[in-house]
Structure formats: structure tokens, C-alpha cells
Design an enzyme around this catalytic site. Structure first.
Site, PDB file in Angstrom:
ATOM      1  N   ARG A  86      31.390 -12.970  11.135  1.00  0.00           N
ATOM      2  CA  ARG A  86      30.235 -13.741  11.572  1.00  0.00           C
ATOM      3  C   ARG A  86      29.240 -13.916  10.445  1.00  0.00           C
ATOM      4  O   ARG A  86      29.156 -13.106   9.530  1.00  0.00           O
ATOM      5  CB  ARG A  86      29.551 -13.037  12.743  1.00  0.00           C
ATOM      6  CG  ARG A  86      30.435 -12.963  13.939  1.00  0.00           C
ATOM      7  CD  ARG A  86      29.729 -12.394  15.122  1.00  0.00           C
ATOM      8  NE  ARG A  86      28.879 -11.265  14.770  1.00  0.00           N
ATOM      9  CZ  ARG A  86      28.471 -10.365  15.645  1.00  0.00           C
ATOM     10  NH1 ARG A  86      28.799 -10.467  16.897  1.00  0.00           N
ATOM     11  NH2 ARG A  86      27.700  -9.373  15.271  1.00  0.00           N
ATOM     12  N   ARG A 107      34.443 -28.631   5.209  1.00  0.00           N
ATOM     13  CA  ARG A 107      35.655 -29.430   4.960  1.00  0.00           C
ATOM     14  C   ARG A 107      35.715 -29.990   3.547  1.00  0.00           C
ATOM     15  O   ARG A 107      36.798 -30.251   3.024  1.00  0.00           O
ATOM     16  CB  ARG A 107      35.741 -30.590   5.950  1.00  0.00           C
ATOM     17  CG  ARG A 107      36.276 -30.206   7.294  1.00  0.00           C
ATOM     18  CD  ARG A 107      36.653 -31.446   8.098  1.00  0.00           C
ATOM     19  NE  ARG A 107      35.553 -32.377   8.253  1.00  0.00           N
ATOM     20  CZ  ARG A 107      34.646 -32.327   9.223  1.00  0.00           C
ATOM     21  NH1 ARG A 107      34.721 -31.397  10.133  1.00  0.00           N
ATOM     22  NH2 ARG A 107      33.686 -33.217   9.301  1.00  0.00           N
ATOM     23  N   CYS A 167      32.258 -27.976  15.273  1.00  0.00           N
ATOM     24  CA  CYS A 167      30.810 -27.788  15.418  1.00  0.00           C
ATOM     25  C   CYS A 167      30.423 -27.803  16.895  1.00  0.00           C
ATOM     26  O   CYS A 167      31.054 -28.474  17.704  1.00  0.00           O
ATOM     27  CB  CYS A 167      30.038 -28.927  14.754  1.00  0.00           C
ATOM     28  SG  CYS A 167      30.058 -28.907  12.974  1.00  0.00           S
ATOM     29  N   GLU A 208      24.170 -24.294  19.946  1.00  0.00           N
ATOM     30  CA  GLU A 208      23.856 -23.054  20.657  1.00  0.00           C
ATOM     31  C   GLU A 208      23.108 -23.403  21.936  1.00  0.00           C
ATOM     32  O   GLU A 208      22.574 -24.502  22.082  1.00  0.00           O
ATOM     33  CB  GLU A 208      22.944 -22.166  19.796  1.00  0.00           C
ATOM     34  CG  GLU A 208      23.632 -21.547  18.612  1.00  0.00           C
ATOM     35  CD  GLU A 208      24.542 -20.395  18.987  1.00  0.00           C
ATOM     36  OE1 GLU A 208      24.264 -19.680  19.974  1.00  0.00           O
ATOM     37  OE2 GLU A 208      25.547 -20.215  18.291  1.00  0.00           O
ATOM     38  N   ARG A 238      25.014 -20.941  12.636  1.00  0.00           N
ATOM     39  CA  ARG A 238      25.854 -19.759  12.807  1.00  0.00           C
ATOM     40  C   ARG A 238      27.311 -20.136  12.554  1.00  0.00           C
ATOM     41  O   ARG A 238      27.735 -21.241  12.867  1.00  0.00           O
ATOM     42  CB  ARG A 238      25.720 -19.202  14.220  1.00  0.00           C
ATOM     43  CG  ARG A 238      24.373 -18.603  14.524  1.00  0.00           C
ATOM     44  CD  ARG A 238      24.306 -18.198  16.003  1.00  0.00           C
ATOM     45  NE  ARG A 238      23.115 -17.484  16.353  1.00  0.00           N
ATOM     46  CZ  ARG A 238      21.955 -18.050  16.720  1.00  0.00           C
ATOM     47  NH1 ARG A 238      21.854 -19.370  16.762  1.00  0.00           N
ATOM     48  NH2 ARG A 238      20.917 -17.308  17.042  1.00  0.00           N
ATOM     49  N   TYR A 248      24.272 -12.459   6.897  1.00  0.00           N
ATOM     50  CA  TYR A 248      23.083 -13.074   7.482  1.00  0.00           C
ATOM     51  C   TYR A 248      22.111 -13.377   6.349  1.00  0.00           C
ATOM     52  O   TYR A 248      21.762 -12.478   5.579  1.00  0.00           O
ATOM     53  CB  TYR A 248      22.460 -12.149   8.531  1.00  0.00           C
ATOM     54  CG  TYR A 248      23.349 -12.019   9.740  1.00  0.00           C
ATOM     55  CD1 TYR A 248      23.199 -12.870  10.823  1.00  0.00           C
ATOM     56  CD2 TYR A 248      24.383 -11.096   9.775  1.00  0.00           C
ATOM     57  CE1 TYR A 248      24.040 -12.795  11.926  1.00  0.00           C
ATOM     58  CE2 TYR A 248      25.236 -11.007  10.872  1.00  0.00           C
ATOM     59  CZ  TYR A 248      25.056 -11.856  11.932  1.00  0.00           C
ATOM     60  OH  TYR A 248      25.895 -11.780  13.016  1.00  0.00           O
ATOM     61  N   ARG A 269      20.667  -9.868  13.461  1.00  0.00           N
ATOM     62  CA  ARG A 269      21.489  -8.647  13.525  1.00  0.00           C
ATOM     63  C   ARG A 269      21.148  -7.732  12.355  1.00  0.00           C
ATOM     64  O   ARG A 269      21.956  -7.516  11.455  1.00  0.00           O
ATOM     65  CB  ARG A 269      22.981  -8.999  13.486  1.00  0.00           C
ATOM     66  CG  ARG A 269      23.546  -9.673  14.717  1.00  0.00           C
ATOM     67  CD  ARG A 269      23.444  -8.837  15.993  1.00  0.00           C
ATOM     68  NE  ARG A 269      24.026  -7.510  15.904  1.00  0.00           N
ATOM     69  CZ  ARG A 269      25.251  -7.201  16.307  1.00  0.00           C
ATOM     70  NH1 ARG A 269      26.026  -8.114  16.853  1.00  0.00           N
ATOM     71  NH2 ARG A 269      25.693  -5.966  16.193  1.00  0.00           N
TER      72      ARG A 269
END
Length: 120
Positions: free
Chosen positions: A6, A62, A74, A77, A89, A107, A115
Site C-alpha cells: 500500500r 502506464r 482507477c 474513495e 492511494r 506514505y 498510517r
């Protein structure tokens, strides 16, 4: 075995070039930190907060050298009150033998607040 890697980052304003630059930087740092070979990437999902509408961040991925065959999608959220704005994200699914606890999630910028327990 497939593991999820992530990452998240933020941009200052919703501008096409900023979306592409931030997304490319994030993905490249995720790959570097985890010693990922592009051939071992199963797929990538990129999401943005609803306030990002100027560009598809997947386009930035890409167009990176060697990434043209990686499946990338894509999405937006959920629009939750108080959510971190202008956030991109990434969830990268990777074939690896690395233990889940040893995966390095990345991050950047204001996204470190999402996080802090995973920021190294």
C-alpha cells in the site's frame, strides 16, 4: 504468494501534472522500497479522493517504462466527512515470498497521517 503493498500521497491542488507526478513518484518508491520487479506485479488499483478530477492517475503509471502490460485501474474513495483531501492511494498486488510484516508500505506528504504505524 500474492501480497498487497500500500501507499498514499497528497497533492497541493488538483492539477493534471501534479496528479501524474505524485502518482509516478509514489509507485516508483513502492517498487524500490520492496525490491519489486515489474513482471511480478499482478495488478494495481489507484484511488483518489473525490476532489481529484483533473486526471486519471493510472495514466502516470502506464506511461512508466516497462509498465504497459500491468493491469491498472482507477477509482474514487468514499466521500467521508473529515477525510484527508487531495489524496491518492495505491494498492499494488505483487507476487513475492516476502513476509507480510516485512512489506514496506509507503506514505508521502500529508498521507503519513493515514498510517503513522506503518511509516518507516
Amino acid at each position: 504468494m500474492i501480497r498487497g503493498v500500500r501507499g498514499a500521497t497528497t497533492i497541493a491542488v488538483d492539477e493534471q501534472e501534479l496528479v501524474w507526478e505524485a502518482t509516478a513518484q509514489l509507485v516508483q518508491e513502492m517498487v524500490k522500497a520492496n525490491n519489486i520487479e515489474i513482471e511480478h506485479i499482478a495488478s494495481v488499483t489507484v484511488s483518489t479522493t473525490p476532489d481529484i478530477t483533473s486526471a486519471f492517475p493510472a495514466k502516470a503509471v502506464r506511461t512508466l517504462e516497462g509498465w504497459q502490460y500491468v493491469p491498472i485501474m482507477c477509482t474514487h474513495e468514499m466521500n467521508v466527512a473529515g477525510a484527508l483531501p487531495l489524496c491518492i492511494r495505491v494498492l499494488m498486488l505483487v507476487n513475492t515470498d516476502v513476509k507480510q510484516a516485512d512489506v514496506q508500505h509507503i506514505y508521502l506528504n500529508d498521507a503519513v497521517s493515514l498510517r503513522p504505524d506503518l511509516v518507516r
